[in-house]
Design an enzyme around this catalytic site. Structure first.
Site, mmCIF file in Angstrom:
data_model
loop_
_atom_site.group_PDB
_atom_site.id
_atom_site.type_symbol
_atom_site.label_atom_id
_atom_site.label_comp_id
_atom_site.label_asym_id
_atom_site.label_seq_id
_atom_site.Cartn_x
_atom_site.Cartn_y
_atom_site.Cartn_z
ATOM 1 N N GLY A 36 -4.282 -2.627 -6.541
ATOM 2 C CA GLY A 36 -3.817 -1.248 -6.517
ATOM 3 C C GLY A 36 -2.803 -0.944 -7.599
ATOM 4 N N ASP A 91 -5.405 -12.705 -1.163
ATOM 5 C CA ASP A 91 -4.353 -12.616 -2.171
ATOM 6 C C ASP A 91 -4.410 -13.892 -3.005
ATOM 7 O OD1 ASP A 91 -3.325 -10.170 -1.151
ATOM 8 O OD2 ASP A 91 -2.168 -11.263 0.358
ATOM 9 N N CYS A 125 -3.795 -10.990 3.307
ATOM 10 C CA CYS A 125 -2.903 -9.938 3.785
ATOM 11 C C CYS A 125 -2.715 -10.048 5.295
ATOM 12 C CB CYS A 125 -3.475 -8.569 3.421
ATOM 13 S SG CYS A 125 -2.552 -7.183 4.119
ATOM 14 N N LYS A 140 0.837 -1.201 0.000
ATOM 15 C CA LYS A 140 0.000 0.000 0.000
ATOM 16 C C LYS A 140 0.867 1.245 0.000
ATOM 17 C CE LYS A 140 -3.650 2.593 2.280
ATOM 18 N NZ LYS A 140 -4.610 2.684 3.419
ATOM 19 N N HIS A 188 2.867 -11.811 0.597
ATOM 20 C CA HIS A 188 3.227 -12.711 -0.511
ATOM 21 C C HIS A 188 4.628 -13.294 -0.340
ATOM 22 C CE1 HIS A 188 0.321 -9.758 -1.960
ATOM 23 N NE2 HIS A 188 0.082 -10.449 -3.048
#
Length: 282
Positions: free
Chosen positions: A259, A197, A190, A91, A229
């Site tokens: 995003g 994810d 996440c 983010k 990840h």
């Protein structure tokens, strides 16, 4: 929940919090997460890691102004070395890229150098950046993972909580095989927001043959697991190395974008060269 989900090192992250979007350059928006958070519980030490690899990022929403104020767009390719102290929190990466939107740069190379410098500083490690004009990538075919897909199995699954139990006695015989296995059923969440994810994973190894049903059950058990990840890939590599003891092992996951970014980490103890072409869900 991961054992370090409430670690103090995560407390200052903008992830999961309401944030303002800035459109003028601000390198301070980038935030790193210590790789040691997940490596320490796995017994992985920075000076003796059992793998090499990179975190490959694709930047789909990258724009800035040229010296005359004309907007520019590019697709970015970033490779962050596995030896970096920190991984980049996604983010914050998105917010940082947004800060380029109304910022003037003299040329494309200045943008590339700025990205490389700021990401290296945040990660405390080696980063390489390449920028591509859209016409350089137009017509590029959708890629695929080479290997045998293990997803189409007629089995019943009723556990979606992470466990390594499925890897117990997951190899058979003394014959050494060399094969590449693929699954598109990898789903984790996440670490902070618990948003899903979605990814595809390629496992290449040389050693005693791994039971495909047990491997698939193990991968599906990540479905309720909360980790970034990069951390999931290192956990999978470490678990396979520990329980299956292959002579050579490479683990590569390509996750769907969020995003405007996708993250594609790979870890290997052999001469592995990852394909960087996006998969069908990317």
């Amino acid at each position: 929940m991961s054992s370090y989900a409430n670690h103090q090192a995560l407390a200052g992250l903008t992830l999961g919090k309401s944030t303002d979007y800035r459109d003028t350059y601000d390198a301070s928006l980038l935030q790193g997460v210590p790789r040691s958070l997940n490596r320490d519980p796995l017994g992985l030490k920075a000076d003796n890691l059992p793998f090499q690899g990179t975190d490959i990022w694709t930047l789909y929403e990258l724009s800035w102004l040229n010296a005359k104020g004309l907007p520019q767009v590019a697709v970015g390719h970033v490779e962050l070395d596995y030896t970096s102290v920190n991984l980049i929190e996604s983010k914050s990466f998105k917010l940082y890229l947004n800060s380029f939107n109304q910022t003037r740069f003299n040329n494309w190379d200045e943008v590339r150098q700025t990205l490389e410098r700021d990401l290296s500083t945040c990660a405390q490690g080696e980063v390489s950046v390449a920028l591509y004009r859209l016409d350089e990538l137009e017509g590029q075919p959708i890629g695929h993972f080479n290997g045998t897909c293990i997803d189409d199995q007629d089995i019943t699954i009723d556990n979606y909580e992470f466990t390594t139990d499925y890897l117990e006695n997951a190899t058979s015989g003394e014959k050494v095989v060399e094969e590449t296995l693929v699954s598109h059923l990898l789903k984790s969440n996440c670490l902070i927001t618990h948003q899903p994810d979605w990814g595809s994973i390629q496992i290449q190894y040389r050693g005693r043959q791994i039971d495909r049903e047990k491997l698939l059950r193990y991968l599906v058990s990540f479905r309720h697991h909360n980790e970034f990840h990069e951390q999931c890939v290192e956990r999978i590599f470490n678990d396979l190395l520990r329980f299956c003891q292959p002579e050579k092992l490479s683990v590569y996951a390509r996750y769907t974008r969020r995003g405007g970014l996708d993250i594609n980490p790979w870890r290997s103890n052999s001469d592995f060269v990852p394909s960087t072409t996006r998969l069908v869900r990317q």
